[in-house]
Design a protein around this motif. Structure first.
Motif, PDB file in Angstrom:
ATOM      1  N   GLU A 147      -1.853   1.112   1.001  1.00 42.85           N
ATOM      2  CA  GLU A 147      -1.119  -0.182   0.915  1.00 42.85           C
ATOM      3  C   GLU A 147      -1.875  -1.323   0.312  1.00 42.85           C
ATOM      4  O   GLU A 147      -1.381  -1.670  -0.669  1.00 42.85           O
ATOM      5  N   ARG A 148      -3.100  -1.350   0.627  1.00 45.43           N
ATOM      6  CA  ARG A 148      -3.779  -2.314  -0.062  1.00 45.43           C
ATOM      7  C   ARG A 148      -3.963  -1.969  -1.615  1.00 45.43           C
ATOM      8  O   ARG A 148      -4.001  -2.706  -2.505  1.00 45.43           O
ATOM      9  N   ARG A 149      -4.571  -0.591  -1.827  1.00 52.56           N
ATOM     10  CA  ARG A 149      -4.540  -0.124  -3.151  1.00 52.56           C
ATOM     11  C   ARG A 149      -3.162  -0.590  -4.058  1.00 52.56           C
ATOM     12  O   ARG A 149      -3.380  -0.851  -5.284  1.00 52.56           O
ATOM     13  N   VAL A 150      -2.056  -0.066  -3.501  1.00 51.89           N
ATOM     14  CA  VAL A 150      -0.712  -0.192  -4.168  1.00 51.89           C
ATOM     15  C   VAL A 150      -0.554  -1.915  -4.496  1.00 51.89           C
ATOM     16  O   VAL A 150      -0.095  -2.320  -5.384  1.00 51.89           O
ATOM     17  N   GLY A 151      -0.836  -2.643  -3.476  1.00 51.09           N
ATOM     18  CA  GLY A 151      -0.605  -4.010  -3.449  1.00 51.09           C
ATOM     19  C   GLY A 151      -1.556  -4.531  -4.562  1.00 51.09           C
ATOM     20  O   GLY A 151      -1.082  -5.681  -5.356  1.00 51.09           O
ATOM     21  N   GLN A 152      -2.648  -4.040  -4.982  1.00 50.33           N
ATOM     22  CA  GLN A 152      -3.671  -4.498  -6.225  1.00 50.33           C
ATOM     23  C   GLN A 152      -3.019  -4.080  -7.712  1.00 50.33           C
ATOM     24  O   GLN A 152      -3.781  -4.400  -8.437  1.00 50.33           O
ATOM     25  N   ARG A 153      -1.852  -3.417  -7.563  1.00 48.05           N
ATOM     26  CA  ARG A 153      -1.408  -3.066  -8.857  1.00 48.05           C
ATOM     27  C   ARG A 153       0.057  -3.673  -9.397  1.00 48.05           C
ATOM     28  O   ARG A 153       1.001  -3.385  -9.235  1.00 48.05           O
ATOM     29  N   PRO A 154       0.023  -5.115  -9.577  1.00 47.57           N
ATOM     30  CA  PRO A 154       1.083  -5.706  -9.714  1.00 47.57           C
ATOM     31  C   PRO A 154       2.182  -5.356 -10.951  1.00 47.57           C
ATOM     32  O   PRO A 154       3.439  -5.560 -10.914  1.00 47.57           O
ATOM     33  N   ASP A 155       1.463  -4.616 -11.841  1.00 47.22           N
ATOM     34  CA  ASP A 155       2.186  -4.364 -13.248  1.00 47.22           C
ATOM     35  C   ASP A 155       2.407  -2.779 -13.013  1.00 47.22           C
ATOM     36  O   ASP A 155       3.204  -2.388 -13.925  1.00 47.22           O
ATOM     37  N   HIS A 156       2.342  -2.258 -11.933  1.00 50.01           N
ATOM     38  CA  HIS A 156       2.861  -0.954 -12.095  1.00 50.01           C
ATOM     39  C   HIS A 156       4.383  -0.632 -11.404  1.00 50.01           C
ATOM     40  O   HIS A 156       4.697  -1.883 -10.495  1.00 50.01           O
ATOM     41  N   PHE A 157       5.050   0.178 -11.778  1.00 49.80           N
ATOM     42  CA  PHE A 157       6.401   0.184 -11.514  1.00 49.80           C
ATOM     43  C   PHE A 157       6.770   0.803  -9.881  1.00 49.80           C
ATOM     44  O   PHE A 157       7.823   0.423  -9.257  1.00 49.80           O
ATOM     45  N   MET A 158       5.840   1.261  -9.393  1.00 50.70           N
ATOM     46  CA  MET A 158       5.879   1.683  -7.814  1.00 50.70           C
ATOM     47  C   MET A 158       5.357   0.718  -6.842  1.00 50.70           C
ATOM     48  O   MET A 158       4.446   0.219  -6.666  1.00 50.70           O
ATOM     49  N   PRO A 159       6.742  -0.169  -6.101  1.00 45.96           N
ATOM     50  CA  PRO A 159       6.484  -1.023  -5.132  1.00 45.96           C
ATOM     51  C   PRO A 159       5.882  -0.408  -4.103  1.00 45.96           C
ATOM     52  O   PRO A 159       6.101   0.797  -3.482  1.00 45.96           O
ATOM     53  N   THR A 160       5.271  -1.268  -3.255  1.00 47.53           N
ATOM     54  CA  THR A 160       4.673  -1.034  -1.892  1.00 47.53           C
ATOM     55  C   THR A 160       5.749  -0.610  -0.928  1.00 47.53           C
ATOM     56  O   THR A 160       5.434   0.502  -0.115  1.00 47.53           O
ATOM     57  N   SER A 161       7.073  -0.798  -1.206  1.00 46.68           N
ATOM     58  CA  SER A 161       8.230  -0.732  -0.254  1.00 46.68           C
ATOM     59  C   SER A 161       8.186   0.806  -0.156  1.00 46.68           C
ATOM     60  O   SER A 161       8.990   1.210   0.469  1.00 46.68           O
ATOM     61  N   LEU A 162       7.984   1.524  -1.249  1.00 48.52           N
ATOM     62  CA  LEU A 162       8.491   2.955  -1.419  1.00 48.52           C
ATOM     63  C   LEU A 162       7.031   3.817  -0.852  1.00 48.52           C
ATOM     64  O   LEU A 162       7.211   5.052  -0.686  1.00 48.52           O
ATOM     65  N   LEU A 163       6.031   3.174  -0.373  1.00 41.11           N
ATOM     66  CA  LEU A 163       4.684   4.014   0.283  1.00 41.11           C
ATOM     67  C   LEU A 163       5.290   4.919   1.435  1.00 41.11           C
ATOM     68  O   LEU A 163       4.952   6.127   1.627  1.00 41.11           O
TER      69      LEU A 163
END
Length: 164
Positions: free
Chosen positions: A109-125
């Motif tokens: 979650e921390r890593r995904v949250g640090q990628r604001p320009d990526h199409f994959m939102p944290t909500s899909l984790l």
């Protein structure tokens, strides 16, 4: 020696970073799986809609084509979350090693949250974690501690490639 590797796993596990480093180390082609998604898949994920098995088929075929189309060897970053997805890639590629950097949900979650320009939102984790099927004993796969330095993970994968 095996000439194809898929670094697999859920968003944020370090697939792209590790696959790119491994490809550079081996002198092989790097395949960014995110670029193998058809536009419809990217639009669904951007909207927070998880992909179903049908939506993943073209993506998985595109990854397999990219792996088989390279000369000398290739490393792909591809989620390959289910056994049936890995089987589809394996059927088209043949001899292949899957490597899974494994991390805690909090680290992901921390890593995904640090990628604001990526199409994959944290909500899909959560949907990705629910979908993930760890490789079975009869699959050619390596589960790695995703908190290890990338260079150490590369070394472990290279050792597994030479051990085959």
């Amino acid at each position: 020696m095996t000439r194809a590797v898929v670094v697999m796993g859920v968003a944020g596990c370090g697939k792209s970073t590790l696959a790119h480093a491994l490809a550079q180390h081996l002198g092989w082609t790097f395949v960014e799986g995110d670029l193998c998604h058809p536009p419809e898949n990217v639009a669904r994920m951007t909207a927070g809609i998880p992909l179903d098995d049908a939506a993943r088929q073209l993506f998985l075929r595109n990854v397999a084509i990219a792996l088989t189309g390279s000369k000398g060897g290739a490393v792909a970053a591809c989620s390959a979350l289910k056994r049936c997805y890995r089987d589809l890639i394996r059927q088209q590629v043949g001899d292949i090693l899957f490597a899974l950097p494994h991390l805690s949900r909090a680290d992901l979650e921390r890593r995904v949250g640090q990628r604001p320009d990526h199409f994959m939102p944290t909500s899909l984790l959560d949907s990705q974690l629910a979908t993930l099927e760890l490789p079975d004993a009869d699959e050619r796969a390596l589960i790695l501690d995703g908190t290890l330095p990338v260079a150490e993970q590369v070394r472990l994968i290279e050792a597994a490639l030479h051990h085959s």
